[in-house]
Design a protein around this motif. Structure first.
Motif, short mmCIF file in Angstrom:
data_model
loop_
_atom_site.label_atom_id
_atom_site.label_comp_id
_atom_site.label_asym_id
_atom_site.label_seq_id
_atom_site.Cartn_x
_atom_site.Cartn_y
_atom_site.Cartn_z
N ASP A 212 37.23 -72.87 -9.70
CA ASP A 212 38.10 -73.93 -8.90
C ASP A 212 37.34 -75.31 -9.09
O ASP A 212 36.56 -75.57 -8.40
CB ASP A 212 38.05 -73.49 -7.47
CG ASP A 212 38.94 -74.43 -6.43
OD1 ASP A 212 39.64 -75.26 -7.11
OD2 ASP A 212 38.58 -74.37 -5.39
N ASP B 76 36.62 -79.39 -9.31
CA ASP B 76 37.08 -80.38 -8.51
C ASP B 76 37.21 -81.40 -9.53
O ASP B 76 36.24 -82.23 -9.68
CB ASP B 76 35.79 -80.70 -7.46
CG ASP B 76 35.85 -81.94 -6.74
OD1 ASP B 76 36.94 -82.48 -6.67
OD2 ASP B 76 34.94 -82.39 -6.11
N SER C 205 38.12 -84.47 -8.68
CA SER C 205 37.56 -85.75 -8.28
C SER C 205 36.18 -86.13 -8.87
O SER C 205 35.76 -87.19 -8.94
CB SER C 205 37.61 -85.95 -6.75
OG SER C 205 36.75 -85.04 -6.25
N SER C 206 35.30 -85.07 -9.33
CA SER C 206 34.24 -85.35 -9.93
C SER C 206 34.05 -85.45 -11.15
O SER C 206 32.99 -85.56 -11.83
CB SER C 206 33.58 -83.95 -9.44
OG SER C 206 33.72 -82.90 -10.19
N ARG D 174 32.41 -80.54 -11.41
CA ARG D 174 32.01 -79.55 -10.71
C ARG D 174 32.83 -78.64 -10.07
O ARG D 174 34.23 -78.92 -10.01
CB ARG D 174 31.13 -80.23 -9.52
CG ARG D 174 29.93 -81.36 -9.96
CD ARG D 174 29.21 -81.75 -8.87
NE ARG D 174 28.29 -80.68 -8.47
CZ ARG D 174 26.85 -80.33 -9.25
NH1 ARG D 174 26.66 -81.31 -10.15
NH2 ARG D 174 26.32 -79.54 -8.85
N ASP D 175 32.55 -77.36 -9.78
CA ASP D 175 33.46 -76.65 -8.73
C ASP D 175 33.25 -76.67 -7.52
O ASP D 175 32.49 -77.31 -6.97
CB ASP D 175 33.22 -75.22 -9.53
CG ASP D 175 31.99 -74.56 -8.54
OD1 ASP D 175 31.21 -75.20 -8.18
OD2 ASP D 175 31.99 -73.14 -8.75
N ARG D 176 34.48 -76.41 -6.85
CA ARG D 176 34.64 -76.67 -5.33
C ARG D 176 33.56 -75.76 -4.58
O ARG D 176 32.73 -76.15 -3.56
CB ARG D 176 35.86 -76.43 -4.76
CG ARG D 176 36.85 -77.46 -5.44
CD ARG D 176 38.07 -77.38 -4.80
NE ARG D 176 39.43 -78.00 -5.58
CZ ARG D 176 39.43 -79.56 -5.29
NH1 ARG D 176 39.12 -80.24 -4.46
NH2 ARG D 176 40.64 -80.12 -6.10
N GLN E 236 29.63 -75.91 -6.20
CA GLN E 236 29.06 -77.08 -6.66
C GLN E 236 28.26 -76.96 -7.96
O GLN E 236 27.19 -77.59 -8.15
CB GLN E 236 28.30 -77.77 -5.47
CG GLN E 236 29.27 -78.56 -4.55
CD GLN E 236 30.26 -79.44 -4.95
OE1 GLN E 236 29.76 -80.70 -5.66
NE2 GLN E 236 31.38 -79.38 -4.81
#
Length: 367
Positions: free
Chosen positions: A19, A21, A23-24, A42-44, A47
């Protein structure tokens, strides 16, 4: 969302199993020749940081040798991660990126566009020290220790016959670099004739490696005074002399101060000690003099490439060393004789001619 992120998200689809992220997402590098990009994301949930490599080449010119070499190198990198990365780490403890997602749209036999996407673990989290551009002794030893373990894993591997990795491990081998060879100024480099280059190329065939510059690595400070290395970017990993990696490392990354005096010889001693310790009885016949010959062949071949492509790194040192090596090869009873160089390239001692097949780590830059 940045354009690179949109491309990567479309390429990954929904089957990645992580999953992410978005936005990162941060682009961290462009691939050589604008063939794509690398990014961090990164993953949600955990992290965890990943490196996302997306290859989307520009339209090639008709019959471009350079374009074909690059595409083959990216397919080679995909095979390396699919077939070897996890096994190498499990069996040796070497730090490599762990592949989470690997895909490519077409093989080279297909017409049309080629794209590939790799989602890999981010080594910088466990190895936070970026290797400096000119490696001092401790860093150089860490790189050689890593290479010895890598070469020992593939020592006299029979994978070459199965076509799993590139048949020649490097990005500068002659058959794809004739354009650069034609740029050599023969007044400045009188030894680099076509006959010489072809014999040198043939002498190096069938033994592993790739393109390991320790700019392609991260380090960590161990509990002992030594550093531990990791490495990434395995486009040009393939078969050849393991010493090809050593010659490239010396020329591209090791500081000049580390190489001066007995430094070069001591680094070769260290690598040989590490390798033979790991191999045990399997290294029979691979004595220090054999490593020296393989290393000198590889160093001369890399300088042959730079003579046409352009000089960089420790080029003045490498050129001086090649002049010394060629001088020794050409001597016959104290008389310089260039035909003796061709004799050296035509055949060596039985032990030196034996196929000590290894996979060279030459970490690829996409050239």
């Amino acid at each position: 969302m940045p354009r690179d992120a949109e491309k990567a998200r479309a390429a990954l689809g929904s089957s990645v199993g992580v999953d992410l992220d978005w936005s990162s997402f941060r682009t961290i590098a462009s691939l050589w020749g604008q063939y794509g990009f690398c990014a961090r994301i990164r993953d949600r949930a955990r992290q965890q940081s990943f490196v996302l490599k997306h290859i989307s080449p520009p339209a090639p010119s008709t019959g471009s040798v350079s374009h074909e070499r690059k595409l083959k190198s990216y397919l080679n990198e995909l095979r390396f991660y699919r077939l070897y990365a996890k096994t190498i780490t499990a069996e040796t403890g070497l730090a490599l990126p762990e592949p989470y997602f690997l895909s490519s749209t077409e093989s080279l036999k297909s017409s049309g566009t080629f794209e590939a996407t790799l989602l890999l673990s981010d080594l910088s989290e466990s190895f936070p020290l970026r290797a400096p551009p000119h490696l001092p002794l401790d860093y150089a030893l860490a790189g050689l220790r890593w290479l010895a373990q890598f070469h020992a894993f593939f020592w006299e591997s029979d994978s070459e016959s199965q076509g799993e990795l590139a048949p020649i491990g490097s990005y500068w081998y002659l058959t794809t670099r004739w354009a650069e060879f034609e740029e050599i100024d023969t007044d400045e480099w009188p030894h680099f004739s076509r006959e010489f280059a072809e014999r040198l190329h043939n002498r190096l065939l069938g033994f592993p490696r790739g393109d390991l510059s320790l700019r392609k690595s991260y380090m960590e400070k161990g509990r002992s005074p030594s550093y531990q290395a990791s490495a990434y970017d395995f486009q040009y990993t393939g078969y050849g002399y393991g010493a090809v990696d050593i010659a490239y490392l010396m020329t591209s990354s090791v500081s000049l101060a580390t190489l001066q005096g007995q430094g070069e010889s001591q680094l070769l001693d260290f690598y040989h000690d590490q390798l033979t310790h790991l191999l045990g009885h399997r290294c029979r016949g691979y004595d220090r003099s054999v490593l020296q010959l393989h290393y000198e062949l590889a160093l001369v071949d890399y300088v042959r490439f730079m003579a046409g492509w352009g000089l960089w790194g420790n080029s003045s040192w490498a050129r001086h060393r090649v002049d010394e090596i060629m001088g020794i090869w050409s001597c016959d009873g104290g008389v310089r004789n260039d035909r003796n160089i061709l004799h050296v390239l035509g055949g060596c001692t039985r032990a030196a001619s034996r196929r000590f097949t290894v996979v060279a780590a030459v970490a690829g830059s996409g050239r």
